[in-house]
Design a protein around this motif. Structure first.
Motif, PDB file in Angstrom:
ATOM      1  N   VAL A  79     -74.718   9.356  67.081  1.00 52.34           N
ATOM      2  CA  VAL A  79     -75.451   8.464  66.124  1.00 52.34           C
ATOM      3  C   VAL A  79     -75.280   7.134  66.233  1.00 52.34           C
ATOM      4  N   PHE A  83     -77.540   4.128  66.441  1.00 56.49           N
ATOM      5  CA  PHE A  83     -77.498   2.986  65.488  1.00 56.49           C
ATOM      6  C   PHE A  83     -77.876   1.656  66.016  1.00 56.49           C
ATOM      7  N   VAL A  96     -81.918   6.989  58.633  1.00 57.10           N
ATOM      8  CA  VAL A  96     -81.502   7.718  59.745  1.00 57.10           C
ATOM      9  C   VAL A  96     -80.181   8.168  59.610  1.00 57.10           C
ATOM     10  N   LEU A  97     -79.321   7.464  59.039  1.00 54.11           N
ATOM     11  CA  LEU A  97     -77.778   7.776  58.930  1.00 54.11           C
ATOM     12  C   LEU A  97     -77.608   8.992  57.924  1.00 54.11           C
ATOM     13  N   LEU A 100     -79.155  12.211  59.924  1.00 58.77           N
ATOM     14  CA  LEU A 100     -78.520  12.540  61.115  1.00 58.77           C
ATOM     15  C   LEU A 100     -77.212  12.899  61.245  1.00 58.77           C
ATOM     16  N   LEU A 101     -76.488  12.494  60.214  1.00 62.48           N
ATOM     17  CA  LEU A 101     -74.974  12.550  59.976  1.00 62.48           C
ATOM     18  C   LEU A 101     -74.608  14.103  59.286  1.00 62.48           C
ATOM     19  N   TYR A 230     -85.128  10.392  66.979  1.00 55.06           N
ATOM     20  CA  TYR A 230     -85.135  11.723  66.677  1.00 55.06           C
ATOM     21  C   TYR A 230     -85.236  12.683  67.819  1.00 55.06           C
ATOM     22  N   PHE A 233     -82.107  12.440  70.246  1.00 54.72           N
ATOM     23  CA  PHE A 233     -81.153  13.024  69.617  1.00 54.72           C
ATOM     24  C   PHE A 233     -81.225  14.538  69.887  1.00 54.72           C
ATOM     25  N   ARG A 265     -80.486  19.115  61.671  1.00 50.10           N
ATOM     26  CA  ARG A 265     -79.855  18.149  60.501  1.00 50.10           C
ATOM     27  C   ARG A 265     -80.347  18.604  59.170  1.00 50.10           C
ATOM     28  N   GLN A 291     -88.074  13.065  60.266  1.00 48.37           N
ATOM     29  CA  GLN A 291     -87.033  14.016  60.960  1.00 48.37           C
ATOM     30  C   GLN A 291     -87.133  15.445  60.728  1.00 48.37           C
TER      31      GLN A 291
END
Length: 316
Positions: A79, A83, A96-97, A100-101, A230, A233, A265, A291
């Motif tokens: 990420v 980022f 997004v954070l 994805l986290l 995405y 990822f 996610r 996402q």
């Protein structure tokens, strides 16, 4: 329904999209249904994990260790690389954070199982992953956003989400298990609730998509800008999960489960956090939902690709 979950979930999102476009005014009302539907889904998920199994899963050192490393070490590193390339818009970056986290705790079990992953071990680790991600997400957000975070994210929604989506469903699930161990009526309730997994997932997906589609409006270009990230990822995590599983010397079913865990996610659970952001950050929720759309399609590909990356001959 159990054997046709993938097309059912895709159909649920299509229906949600149609409703969102046809009745955009219903979006705000549908948002109020997200938390109750999610809480119900997580209750049914937790109900499938006996408390004793959760304690035993913590002793499954290599699997739990791999799950923690891929989700809370490797994913943040990936990420961090993503980022740096994201659009400068803070709303998009926060969205997004958020998504994805945080590792998935619901339909990852379904997709992993279809691909031959060890869904039982993944299911047993679900409460631990959910609790840890809620505890670590604020820390990660501070690391990525720095001082800007104080003006954007409040602690209240995190505590509310932890109570509604973790504490209450987990407590009710364990109480139901205790009841089922002592009385036939409890066993009937537990068995009946377990049959609701697919319908509840369908309801959550449909409501989430229908409520967020109207927010795209004139922001379609901005939201579409995150799709390549995405997709990237998902590609990166397929190889990262494969390599990590071999490093931990996991068997094939466990390796596939770990790979799915790292790739999927928790968009559905963090969506309430995105919705609680202050005025001006409405687009963050749409970024989170985008996402989900990308990931569901990606999981259809994963079902075919991951068994080839981790064939049954590996680790024998």
């Amino acid at each position: 329904m159990e054997h046709r979950q993938v097309p059912i979930y895709l159909a649920a999102m299509v229906v949600g999209g149609v409703v969102g476009f046809a009745a955009p005014g219903s979006g705000s009302s549908l948002e109020h249904a997200i938390n109750p539907a999610l809480a119900g889904l997580l209750y049914v998920t937790f109900l499938q994990v006996p408390a004793a199994d959760l304690l035993r899963s913590l002793k499954d050192g290599r699997f739990v260790g791999a799950a923690l490393v891929i989700n809370f070490v490797i994913v943040p590193i990936v990420v961090a690389a993503v980022f740096l390339l994201l659009p400068a818009d803070q709303t998009i970056r926060v969205g997004v954070l958020l998504v994805l986290l945080t590792p998935c705790v619901d339909y990852v079990i379904v997709f992993s199982g279809i691909a031959g992953g060890n869904s039982e071990r993944l299911l047993a680790s679900t409460p631990l992953l959910l609790i840890l991600q809620m505890a670590l997400l604020p820390v990660f957000l501070v690391l990525f956003m720095g001082s800007d975070l104080a003006d954007i994210v409040e602690v209240g929604p995190f505590l509310h989400a932890f109570l509604i989506l973790i504490v209450i469903p987990l407590t009710l699930a364990w109480l139901t298990q205790a009841w089922a161990a002592r009385a036939r009526s409890g066993r009937l309730v537990a068995a009946g609730a377990s049959t609701l997994m697919v319908p509840l997932m369908v309801a959550v997906l449909a409501v989430v998509v229908a409520s967020q589609i109207p927010k795209l409006d004139n922001n379609l270009t901005d939201v579409a800008s995150v799709i390549p990230f995405y997709v990237a990822f998902l590609i990166i995590m397929a190889f990262a999960g494969t390599l990590l599983s071999r490093l931990f010397r996991l068997d094939v079913p466990a390796s596939r489960a770990i790979t799915f865990s790292g790739a999927t996610r928790n968009s559905l659970v963090v969506l309430p956090l995105a919705l609680a952001l202050p005025a001006g950050y409405e687009l963050a929720a749409a970024v989170v939902v985008t996402q989900t759309l990308v990931e569901i399609i990606g999981m259809v590909a994963y079902i075919r690709i991951i068994p080839r990356l981790l064939p049954n001959a590996v680790n024998r």
